[in-house]
Enzyme design. Structure first.
Site, PDB file in Angstrom:
ATOM      1  N   GLY A 271      74.330 -94.539 -32.314  1.00 16.14           N
ATOM      2  CA  GLY A 271      72.980 -94.273 -31.823  1.00 16.14           C
ATOM      3  C   GLY A 271      72.729 -94.841 -30.438  1.00 16.14           C
TER       4      GLY A 271
ATOM      5  N   ASP B  81      78.790 -95.275 -38.836  1.00 16.94           N
ATOM      6  CA  ASP B  81      77.651 -94.369 -38.738  1.00 16.94           C
ATOM      7  C   ASP B  81      77.741 -93.398 -39.912  1.00 16.94           C
ATOM      8  OD1 ASP B  81      75.758 -93.819 -35.943  1.00 16.94           O
ATOM      9  OD2 ASP B  81      75.597 -92.414 -37.623  1.00 16.94           O
TER      10      ASP B  81
ATOM     11  N   ARG C  95      77.634 -90.227 -39.422  1.00 14.60           N
ATOM     12  CA  ARG C  95      78.346 -89.040 -38.912  1.00 14.60           C
ATOM     13  C   ARG C  95      79.579 -89.486 -38.145  1.00 14.60           C
ATOM     14  NH1 ARG C  95      76.190 -88.679 -33.235  1.00 14.60           N
ATOM     15  NH2 ARG C  95      74.582 -90.258 -33.196  1.00 14.60           N
TER      16      ARG C  95
ATOM     17  N   TYR D 187      56.854 -95.892 -40.071  1.00 13.36           N
ATOM     18  CA  TYR D 187      57.831 -96.663 -39.294  1.00 13.36           C
ATOM     19  C   TYR D 187      57.398 -98.126 -39.232  1.00 13.36           C
ATOM     20  CZ  TYR D 187      60.605 -97.976 -35.156  1.00 13.36           C
ATOM     21  OH  TYR D 187      61.465 -98.573 -34.278  1.00 13.36           O
TER      22      TYR D 187
HETATM   23  N1  SER Z   1      61.191 -96.799 -29.574  1.00 15.24           N
HETATM   24  C1  SER Z   1      60.632 -96.797 -30.892  1.00 15.24           C
HETATM   25  C2  SER Z   1      59.913 -95.561 -31.186  1.00 15.24           C
HETATM   26  O1  SER Z   1      59.341 -94.996 -30.293  1.00 15.24           O
HETATM   27  C3  SER Z   1      59.702 -97.955 -31.070  1.00 15.24           C
HETATM   28  O2  SER Z   1      60.393 -99.045 -31.518  1.00 15.24           O
HETATM   29  O3  SER Z   1      59.890 -95.164 -32.301  1.00 15.24           O
END
Ligand code: SER
Length: 324
Positions: free
Chosen positions: A11, A34, A36, A142
């Site tokens: 990533g 990963d 993948r 998130y």
């Molecule tokens: N860069 C991340 C996002 O935008 C935030 O931690 O999800």
């Protein structure tokens, strides 16, 4: 930190962290994993690569034992916009993955790095100079997984002695590997589009202020927090860190110094705007500075110049004006 496993190693962060860890600890001591396979052009340089689904404990454990891993950089996760689109999958991957990593770490005596985020804050958090210890009531899946992840890491440390540490990353800007599905991705997109088309349509409002960081500093943060003297650490999961903060309008102005014809337009995406608006404008990273000497190198101007130089080389674009 001698035998290292990096999950999510292909990533945005992993692609550069693995290189830095190999330089520091020796190429034969860093295993990239990963979900993948590496793209064919990277396959040759990935001698130590393992396909690992972190939500599968047996798979994870087998790799940790076989490679005698002592430190796991657990980067595999869904970012904010994708997590908002698929909240159930985000919980499964972000929490399920972290829980299994911590369990394997507990059984096999590994240290764990787990990145948290500015997404661990919400509307009720003070937006300016956001303190290290403050209100954390995020409104996104998130953010929920990041706060829960911070707590779980601290729990595994205090209950089982797992040496778990982390940082709250701001938006990360890089040119090696693209971000995927984040809200701060606009900043990376803007660089690519400025060089390709001298034009970018931004999905956030022009005055949306967020903390940001250039990838070399982010990589340094991952390594430095894990290498820090534990007797100095008052906090663990997770440290506020930042390197700069800007709005889309200010980033566009910084790019325009090198690409004078660059034009920015706005077509706001309400979902990502709501996410960004709920995050702080500027973190206070004093605890990281005090406890493990956090000190970023790149500000808006130096990052912009370096990004444009590297992206030009990568894309084969004509050189920007005054970028050398
Ligand atoms: N860069 C991340 C996002 O935008 C935030 O931690 O999800």
């Amino acid at each position: 930190m001698e035998r290292i496993l990096v999950t999510g190693g292909l990533g945005q962060i992993g692609s550069e962290l693995v290189v830095a860890l190999r330089q520091r600890c020796g190429a034969g001591n860093v295993v990239t994993s990963d979900i993948r396979m590496p793209p064919s052009e990277r396959l040759a340089e990935e001698q130590l690569f393992e396909l690992v689904d972190c939500t599968n404990r047996d798979q994870l454990q087998e790799v940790v034992v076989r490679h005698r891993i002592d430190t796991i950089f657990h980067l595999a996760a869904l970012l904010s916009a994708v997590a908002e689109d698929k909240p159930q999958v985000a919980w499964e991957i972000n929490m399920g993955g972290l829980y299994r990593v911590l369990e394997v770490a507990r059984r096999h005596g590994c240290a764990v790095f787990h990145p948290s985020s500015i997404g661990a804050f919400g509307d009720s958090t003070p937006a300016l100079d956001t303190p290290q210890d403050t209100i954390q009531r995020p409104s996104t899946m998130y953010g929920v997984t990041k706060v829960a992840g911070e707590l779980l890491c601290d729990y595994y440390y205090s209950r089982f002695g797992v040496d778990a540490r982390g940082v709250r990353f701001p938006g990360l800007i890089s040119w090696v590997a693209p971000p995927g599905g984040g809200t701060t991705d606009y900043a990376v997109e803007m660089f690519y589009q400025a060089l390709r088309y001298q034009h970018y349509t931004c999905f956030l409002e022009p005055d949306t202020r967020l903390d940001m960081m250039y990838m070399p500093d982010a990589v340094k943060a991952c390594i430095d927090v894990m290498a820090a003297d534990p007797s100095r650490l008052v906090h663990r999961n997770a440290f506020n860190i930042t390197a700069m903060n800007f709005t889309p309008e200010e980033l566009a102005a910084a790019i325009r110094k090198h690409v004078p014809d660059f034009v920015i337009e706005y077509r706001v995406d309400p979902v990502r705007q709501a996410i960004a608006s709920s995050w702080p404008d500027r973190l206070d990273d004093a605890a990281a500075r005090q406890e493990w000497d956090w000190n970023p190198e790149f500000d808006l101007d130096t990052m912009t110049r370096d990004m444009l130089d590297n992206l030009q080389r990568k894309l084969g674009a004509p050189p920007s004006q005054s970028s050398s």
